[in-house]
Design a protein around this motif. Structure first.
Motif, PDB file in Angstrom:
ATOM      1  N   ARG A 116       0.852  -1.187   0.000  1.00  0.00           N
ATOM      2  CA  ARG A 116       0.000   0.000   0.000  1.00  0.00           C
ATOM      3  C   ARG A 116       0.882   1.230   0.000  1.00  0.00           C
ATOM      4  O   ARG A 116       1.724   1.406   0.880  1.00  0.00           O
ATOM      5  CB  ARG A 116      -0.929   0.053   1.215  1.00  0.00           C
ATOM      6  N   SER A 117       0.714   2.054  -0.998  1.00  0.00           N
ATOM      7  CA  SER A 117       1.489   3.278  -1.157  1.00  0.00           C
ATOM      8  C   SER A 117       0.877   4.369  -0.287  1.00  0.00           C
ATOM      9  O   SER A 117      -0.245   4.818  -0.524  1.00  0.00           O
ATOM     10  CB  SER A 117       1.489   3.696  -2.632  1.00  0.00           C
ATOM     11  N   ALA A 118       1.614   4.803   0.740  1.00  0.00           N
ATOM     12  CA  ALA A 118       1.066   5.747   1.714  1.00  0.00           C
ATOM     13  C   ALA A 118       0.787   7.120   1.114  1.00  0.00           C
ATOM     14  O   ALA A 118      -0.121   7.818   1.561  1.00  0.00           O
ATOM     15  CB  ALA A 118       2.030   5.886   2.892  1.00  0.00           C
ATOM     16  N   TYR A 119       1.552   7.538   0.126  1.00  0.00           N
ATOM     17  CA  TYR A 119       1.391   8.887  -0.413  1.00  0.00           C
ATOM     18  C   TYR A 119       0.029   9.089  -1.087  1.00  0.00           C
ATOM     19  O   TYR A 119      -0.542  10.173  -1.024  1.00  0.00           O
ATOM     20  CB  TYR A 119       2.486   9.192  -1.439  1.00  0.00           C
ATOM     21  N   ASP A 120      -0.443   8.051  -1.759  1.00  0.00           N
ATOM     22  CA  ASP A 120      -1.690   8.193  -2.518  1.00  0.00           C
ATOM     23  C   ASP A 120      -2.737   7.146  -2.171  1.00  0.00           C
ATOM     24  O   ASP A 120      -3.772   7.064  -2.814  1.00  0.00           O
ATOM     25  CB  ASP A 120      -1.398   8.163  -4.028  1.00  0.00           C
ATOM     26  N   SER A 177       5.799  12.422  -8.822  1.00  0.00           N
ATOM     27  CA  SER A 177       5.102  13.686  -8.599  1.00  0.00           C
ATOM     28  C   SER A 177       5.814  14.502  -7.513  1.00  0.00           C
ATOM     29  O   SER A 177       5.985  15.714  -7.633  1.00  0.00           O
ATOM     30  CB  SER A 177       3.656  13.407  -8.177  1.00  0.00           C
ATOM     31  N   LYS A 178       6.266  13.826  -6.478  1.00  0.00           N
ATOM     32  CA  LYS A 178       6.986  14.491  -5.389  1.00  0.00           C
ATOM     33  C   LYS A 178       8.348  14.997  -5.845  1.00  0.00           C
ATOM     34  O   LYS A 178       8.737  16.118  -5.518  1.00  0.00           O
ATOM     35  CB  LYS A 178       7.162  13.520  -4.223  1.00  0.00           C
ATOM     36  N   ALA A 179       9.083  14.168  -6.573  1.00  0.00           N
ATOM     37  CA  ALA A 179      10.435  14.508  -7.056  1.00  0.00           C
ATOM     38  C   ALA A 179      11.305  14.975  -5.881  1.00  0.00           C
ATOM     39  O   ALA A 179      11.417  14.268  -4.900  1.00  0.00           O
ATOM     40  CB  ALA A 179      10.350  15.544  -8.175  1.00  0.00           C
ATOM     41  N   ASP A 180      11.908  16.175  -5.991  1.00  0.00           N
ATOM     42  CA  ASP A 180      12.790  16.651  -4.919  1.00  0.00           C
ATOM     43  C   ASP A 180      12.143  17.782  -4.121  1.00  0.00           C
ATOM     44  O   ASP A 180      12.824  18.585  -3.499  1.00  0.00           O
ATOM     45  CB  ASP A 180      14.137  17.099  -5.482  1.00  0.00           C
ATOM     46  N   LYS A 181      10.811  17.815  -4.098  1.00  0.00           N
ATOM     47  CA  LYS A 181      10.082  18.916  -3.458  1.00  0.00           C
ATOM     48  C   LYS A 181       9.986  18.722  -1.945  1.00  0.00           C
ATOM     49  O   LYS A 181       9.885  17.608  -1.453  1.00  0.00           O
ATOM     50  CB  LYS A 181       8.676  19.037  -4.053  1.00  0.00           C
ATOM     51  N   TRP A 186       5.018  20.336  -2.089  1.00  0.00           N
ATOM     52  CA  TRP A 186       4.308  19.091  -2.408  1.00  0.00           C
ATOM     53  C   TRP A 186       3.865  18.402  -1.134  1.00  0.00           C
ATOM     54  O   TRP A 186       4.604  18.372  -0.143  1.00  0.00           O
ATOM     55  CB  TRP A 186       5.220  18.144  -3.187  1.00  0.00           C
ATOM     56  N   LEU A 187       2.638  17.863  -1.176  1.00  0.00           N
ATOM     57  CA  LEU A 187       2.132  17.020  -0.103  1.00  0.00           C
ATOM     58  C   LEU A 187       1.448  15.806  -0.722  1.00  0.00           C
ATOM     59  O   LEU A 187       0.964  15.862  -1.862  1.00  0.00           O
ATOM     60  CB  LEU A 187       1.132  17.772   0.776  1.00  0.00           C
ATOM     61  N   PRO A 188       1.380  14.696  -0.004  1.00  0.00           N
ATOM     62  CA  PRO A 188       0.697  13.507  -0.531  1.00  0.00           C
ATOM     63  C   PRO A 188      -0.751  13.812  -0.882  1.00  0.00           C
ATOM     64  O   PRO A 188      -1.410  14.637  -0.228  1.00  0.00           O
ATOM     65  CB  PRO A 188       0.777  12.515   0.635  1.00  0.00           C
ATOM     66  N   THR A 189      -1.249  13.160  -1.901  1.00  0.00           N
ATOM     67  CA  THR A 189      -2.653  13.348  -2.286  1.00  0.00           C
ATOM     68  C   THR A 189      -3.606  12.782  -1.243  1.00  0.00           C
ATOM     69  O   THR A 189      -4.758  13.210  -1.162  1.00  0.00           O
ATOM     70  CB  THR A 189      -2.945  12.696  -3.647  1.00  0.00           C
ATOM     71  N   ASP A 190      -3.147  11.826  -0.443  1.00  0.00           N
ATOM     72  CA  ASP A 190      -3.958  11.287   0.642  1.00  0.00           C
ATOM     73  C   ASP A 190      -3.845  12.214   1.848  1.00  0.00           C
ATOM     74  O   ASP A 190      -2.871  12.186   2.597  1.00  0.00           O
ATOM     75  CB  ASP A 190      -3.489   9.871   1.006  1.00  0.00           C
ATOM     76  N   GLY A 191      -4.851  13.050   2.042  1.00  0.00           N
ATOM     77  CA  GLY A 191      -4.811  14.031   3.111  1.00  0.00           C
ATOM     78  C   GLY A 191      -4.728  13.424   4.494  1.00  0.00           C
ATOM     79  O   GLY A 191      -4.196  14.049   5.417  1.00  0.00           O
TER      80      GLY A 191
END
Length: 238
Positions: A116-120, A177-181, A186-191
């Protein structure tokens, strides 16, 4: 390999307790929404939990410096925790964070399994569609070094599995999408992951004695306003 698999199980529990466990306790989760006084101090050498606001205040503020950065300054991936298992650090992290363990063939070829990918909040069923992300990206680390690191320290960061937070297996799409931000960009799409994300970012910077810039600081403070019960635990890197 069994020990590695234990490391990843708690990655699913986004509201789990300490952000950073002692080296042997890979099953400790990453952040907490529990009251700070509900947490006891960890083993010798591990810091007691502190509120997110206080943890942010422990970070030095300095301008970033990108000139001279090259990704290959940070040697990765090395042979990992078990140099005899045929898996490099990247594959070891993927194995450790599997929800359903994949089959492992010669050369550490992985088939099956799920993550499960935590970011999205996406379920990934093909290891080839995962990236292992440096939670604080390598370019951001370079920007934030308070004095130039040695090659050995940079390699240690780039392959850090002592902390369960420095490296994370996520969907390739979210990582790119995050890259080096940083969190100002940048914040994860999963709020629902934002408090954990902020706490893990801060703990990783504290662990590695990295600075933040003013925009980054303001973004983290803004996140902390919505994360009143989130605490941070970190252990300084050697």
């Amino acid at each position: 390999m069994k020990n590695l698999l234990l490391r990843g199980l708690p990655a699913l529990a986004l509201c789990a307790l300490p952000l950073l466990a002692a080296p042997a306790a890979h099953s400790a989760p990453a952040a907490t929404a529990a009251p700070a006084d509900a947490l006891a101090a960890g083993p010798s050498g591990q810091r007691a939990p502190v509120p997110l606001f206080e943890a942010i205040d422990r970070l030095p503020v300095a301008a970033e410096h990108r000139e001279g950065y090259k990704r290959d300054l940070y040697k990765h991936w090395n042979k990992g925790l078990n140099s005899g298992d045929g898996c490099d650090t990247r594959k070891e992290v993927i194995l450790a964070e599997a929800v359903e363990a994949p089959q492992v063939a010669a050369g550490c070829k992985l088939t099956g399994g799920s993550w499960r990918s935590a970011y999205d909040n996406v379920v990934v069923t093909d290891a080839a569609r995962l990236d292992v992300d440096h939670f604080v990206p390598l370019a951001e680390v370079f920007d934030s070094e308070q004095a130039p690191w040695s090659a050995a320290r940079r390699e240690a960061y780039a392959n850090d599995q002592v902390s369960p937070d420095t490296l994370i297996a996520v969907s390739a799409a979210s990582n790119r999408s995050k890259a080096d931000k940083d969190p100002a960009e940048w914040l994860p799409t999963d709020g629902s992951y934002h408090c954990t994300y902020a706490a893990t970012w801060v703990a990783t910077k504290l662990r590695w004695d990295l600075a933040i810039d003013e925009n980054e600081r303001q973004a983290l403070l803004g996140l902390a306003e919505d994360c009143a019960t989130t605490t941070v635990v970190y252990e300084p890197a050697p």
